[in-house]
Design an enzyme around this catalytic site. Sequence first.
Site, PDB file in Angstrom:
ATOM      1  N   GLN A 205       0.808  -1.219   0.000  1.00 14.23           N
ATOM      2  CA  GLN A 205       0.000   0.000   0.000  1.00 14.23           C
ATOM      3  C   GLN A 205       0.844   1.273   0.000  1.00 14.23           C
ATOM      4  OE1 GLN A 205      -2.687  -1.684   3.329  1.00 14.23           O
ATOM      5  NE2 GLN A 205      -4.076  -0.426   2.132  1.00 14.23           N
TER       6      GLN A 205
ATOM      7  N   ARG B 198       3.891   0.071  13.033  1.00  7.47           N
ATOM      8  CA  ARG B 198       3.656  -1.272  12.481  1.00  7.47           C
ATOM      9  C   ARG B 198       3.679  -1.173  10.957  1.00  7.47           C
ATOM     10  NH1 ARG B 198      -1.947  -3.867  11.074  1.00  7.47           N
ATOM     11  NH2 ARG B 198      -1.244  -5.903  10.386  1.00  7.47           N
TER      12      ARG B 198
ATOM     13  N   HIS C 212       1.141  -9.176   4.689  1.00  9.36           N
ATOM     14  CA  HIS C 212      -0.062  -8.353   4.533  1.00  9.36           C
ATOM     15  C   HIS C 212      -0.496  -8.466   3.069  1.00  9.36           C
ATOM     16  CE1 HIS C 212      -2.344  -4.756   6.411  1.00  9.36           C
ATOM     17  NE2 HIS C 212      -2.917  -4.982   5.242  1.00  9.36           N
TER      18      HIS C 212
ATOM     19  N   ASN D 147      -1.713 -10.667   8.523  1.00  8.15           N
ATOM     20  CA  ASN D 147      -2.754  -9.658   8.654  1.00  8.15           C
ATOM     21  C   ASN D 147      -4.045 -10.201   8.067  1.00  8.15           C
ATOM     22  OD1 ASN D 147      -3.618  -6.761   9.137  1.00  8.15           O
ATOM     23  ND2 ASN D 147      -4.206  -7.044   6.998  1.00  8.15           N
ATOM     24  N   GLU D 148      -5.071 -10.356   8.909  1.00  9.43           N
ATOM     25  CA  GLU D 148      -6.425 -10.647   8.458  1.00  9.43           C
ATOM     26  C   GLU D 148      -6.523 -11.832   7.505  1.00  9.43           C
ATOM     27  OE1 GLU D 148      -7.954  -6.972   6.890  1.00  9.43           O
ATOM     28  OE2 GLU D 148      -8.062  -6.033   8.840  1.00  9.43           O
TER      29      GLU D 148
ATOM     30  N   ASN E 248      -7.860  -5.906  14.414  1.00  9.54           N
ATOM     31  CA  ASN E 248      -8.176  -4.832  13.476  1.00  9.54           C
ATOM     32  C   ASN E 248      -9.673  -4.603  13.524  1.00  9.54           C
ATOM     33  OD1 ASN E 248      -5.526  -4.807  12.728  1.00  9.54           O
ATOM     34  ND2 ASN E 248      -5.855  -5.467  10.615  1.00  9.54           N
TER      35      ASN E 248
ATOM     36  N   TYR F 184     -12.988  -1.673  12.582  1.00 10.63           N
ATOM     37  CA  TYR F 184     -13.360  -0.425  11.923  1.00 10.63           C
ATOM     38  C   TYR F 184     -14.779   0.048  12.179  1.00 10.63           C
ATOM     39  CZ  TYR F 184      -9.007  -0.569   9.324  1.00 10.63           C
ATOM     40  OH  TYR F 184      -7.674  -0.559   9.015  1.00 10.63           O
TER      41      TYR F 184
ATOM     42  N   GLU G 250      -5.081  -2.114  14.077  1.00  7.87           N
ATOM     43  CA  GLU G 250      -5.624  -1.160  13.099  1.00  7.87           C
ATOM     44  C   GLU G 250      -6.965  -0.647  13.590  1.00  7.87           C
ATOM     45  OE1 GLU G 250      -6.110  -2.564   9.046  1.00  7.87           O
ATOM     46  OE2 GLU G 250      -4.113  -3.451   9.049  1.00  7.87           O
TER      47      GLU G 250
ATOM     48  N   TRP H  28      -4.951   3.259  11.820  1.00  7.55           N
ATOM     49  CA  TRP H  28      -4.822   3.044  10.383  1.00  7.55           C
ATOM     50  C   TRP H  28      -5.382   4.267   9.682  1.00  7.55           C
ATOM     51  CZ3 TRP H  28      -2.342  -0.617   7.561  1.00  7.55           C
ATOM     52  CH2 TRP H  28      -2.518  -0.521   6.173  1.00  7.55           C
TER      53      TRP H  28
ATOM     54  N   GLU I 151      -5.525   1.896  -1.436  1.00 12.66           N
ATOM     55  CA  GLU I 151      -6.587   1.231  -0.687  1.00 12.66           C
ATOM     56  C   GLU I 151      -7.146   0.042  -1.497  1.00 12.66           C
ATOM     57  OE1 GLU I 151      -7.445   0.972   2.287  1.00 12.66           O
ATOM     58  OE2 GLU I 151      -9.376   0.011   2.011  1.00 12.66           O
TER      59      GLU I 151
HETATM   60  C1  GBH Z   1      -7.940  -3.358   6.695  1.00 14.49           C
HETATM   61  O1  GBH Z   1      -8.906  -4.365   6.579  1.00 14.49           O
HETATM   62  C2  GBH Z   1      -6.654  -3.742   5.984  1.00 14.49           C
HETATM   63  O2  GBH Z   1      -5.808  -4.472   6.851  1.00 14.49           O
HETATM   64  C3  GBH Z   1      -5.910  -2.543   5.433  1.00 14.49           C
HETATM   65  O3  GBH Z   1      -4.896  -2.978   4.583  1.00 14.49           O
HETATM   66  C4  GBH Z   1      -6.877  -1.600   4.742  1.00 14.49           C
HETATM   67  O4  GBH Z   1      -6.233  -0.521   4.142  1.00 14.49           O
HETATM   68  C5  GBH Z   1      -7.868  -1.131   5.778  1.00 14.49           C
HETATM   69  O5  GBH Z   1      -8.578  -2.227   6.261  1.00 14.49           O
HETATM   70  C6  GBH Z   1      -8.925  -0.165   5.236  1.00 14.49           C
HETATM   71  O6  GBH Z   1      -9.748  -0.817   4.332  1.00 14.49           O
HETATM   72  O7  GBH Z   1     -17.445  -5.459   1.263  1.00 14.49           O
HETATM   73  O8  GBH Z   1     -17.148  -7.840   1.084  1.00 14.49           O
HETATM   74  O9  GBH Z   1     -15.474  -6.381   0.256  1.00 14.49           O
HETATM   75  C7  GBH Z   1     -10.145  -4.084   7.212  1.00 14.49           C
HETATM   76  C8  GBH Z   1     -11.103  -5.252   7.154  1.00 14.49           C
HETATM   77  C9  GBH Z   1     -12.610  -6.530   5.862  1.00 14.49           C
HETATM   78  C10 GBH Z   1     -12.612  -4.180   5.659  1.00 14.49           C
HETATM   79  C11 GBH Z   1     -13.359  -6.642   4.549  1.00 14.49           C
HETATM   80  C12 GBH Z   1     -13.335  -4.286   4.342  1.00 14.49           C
HETATM   81  C13 GBH Z   1     -14.817  -5.479   2.970  1.00 14.49           C
HETATM   82  C14 GBH Z   1     -15.754  -6.618   2.832  1.00 14.49           C
HETATM   83  N1  GBH Z   1     -11.785  -5.326   5.896  1.00 14.49           N
HETATM   84  N2  GBH Z   1     -14.166  -5.457   4.309  1.00 14.49           N
HETATM   85  S1  GBH Z   1     -16.502  -6.575   1.237  1.00 14.49           S
END
Ligand code: GBH
Length: 487
Positions: free
Chosen positions: A27, A84, A130, A176-177, A317, A319, A388, A438, A445
């Site tokens: 990224q 990080r 990642h 990561n995730e 993480n 949001y 995050e 984050w 993105e």
């Molecule tokens: C993070 O993931 C990432 O680790 C990071 O790299 C990224 O920049 C940041 O989020 C911001 O997006 O609508 O089905 O596509 C966050 C977890 C899980 C968020 C999946 C977005 C989309 C599901 N993500 N979600 S979908």
Amino acid sequence: MGSANGYTTQSKLPADFAWGFATASYQIEGAYDEDGRLPSIWDTFSKTPGKVEDGTNGDVACDSYHRTHEDIAILKQYGAKIYRFSLSWSRIIPLGGRNDPVNQKGLEFYSKFIDDLHAAEIEPIITLYHWDLPDELLKRYGGPLNQDEYVADYANYARVVFNAFSDRVKRWITFNEPWCSSVLGYNIGKHAPGRTSDRKTNPVGDGVREPWIVGKTLLVAHGTVVDIYRKEFKPTHGGEIGITLNGDWPEPWDAEDPADIEACVRKLEFAISWFADPIYLGKYPDSMIKQLGERLPAFTAEEIALVKGSNDFYGMNHYCANYIRHREGEPEPDDSAGNLDHLFEDKFGNPIGPETNCDWLRPNALGFRKLLKWLSDRYGYPKIYVTENGTSIKGENDLPLEELVNDEFRVQYYRDYIGAMTDAAAVDGVNVKMYLAWSLMDNFEWSEGYQTRFGVTFVDYENGQKRIPKKSALTIGKIFDDYISKK
Ligand code: GBH
């Protein structure tokens, strides 16, 4: 500070609480073909027409490969104690595999960066992976679809990295995730390598079976690398290692409907416990076994012994929140969510939170506090590092610079979320010890390209990647000054 979002201002964080910022290699780094780096799956995916909304890629991104001193300068200016970042596997082992050459220039780049961070009194925390798998490993054997090959290659890569840096890096994140790698990569197909059963978006993939195979591979790879770290490096260097899981908070669409309340638990289990249950409890959640049957690949006794107990900390993480409504009838064959819908309004039309620039992100800070407590209860009071947390802002990219840098919406998000976390620690007794925002700066993105900005720093992609702090950049430190107890 208000209490509209359910937090009190009397709460305090412990004196040893640490905070900082996070980013990821693909990224921000750019320099996609320099000093021996070869393509990752994100280089090839983002250059496939239609995969990234604005047709962009990470060739240049924030140009951090050439601007490490600028990144350290803003971290320092913002008062961060921790940074990080993730390593690009294909800088270090360009072809990726255990019999492929190691690229000294890649190691030297990160080595110098680690030293420079220490010189600035900022602790480096490294994410090994990642999402940017060396493309050759996908071509060679299908990447994580081939567990034996993938685990052996990932273990080799991790050992190369530990050998080089574990004298100077004391906290490590394996993945990561993994949910994103599995579901977005192999079920929905929105992320690299874009495999899915949806033939309208991709010619190949089996979203019914592959995500569950990939998830298991990543768990075994995580357990294997933690075992290597604990046996070969921890005795000499100390340090901690864990995995970072994503997960948002579910509220029932109809709070009176037991089926929606149950669906909320299922949502948490499919998103988080898929990985966290094997790691903390040694088994998959029952709801997943029930829905997926033999598609959820079982662990051998040796595998689960590696996976169970493999977290020194829980990397979180987080949001946003959603309303969850159960679906009637049998799940779709490629359902990966637990037979439920994600909604932004409840039964009465109340929104879960305001709109942002992401169609998935609606802030709701109280959900953060509730999820911290839920994780703490389910997993026996683990030490939690928030690795995050942050938000985009609707239309931010279209604003003139003077307005854009005055990112009041993001400032309020951080006030609310950090306040909610502080209550989770002080009132609910959650053992949360670290918080990383984050992101340090606007960056690539993923499938949203550069139109969505998550940074506390504006990056001027048109003018030499210049970094300009937004209001939120300096606010986070002030918020923590108020909350962290003085020694
Ligand atoms: C993070 O993931 C990432 O680790 C990071 O790299 C990224 O920049 C940041 O989020 C911001 O997006 O609508 O089905 O596509 C966050 C977890 C899980 C968020 C999946 C977005 C989309 C599901 N993500 N979600 S979908």
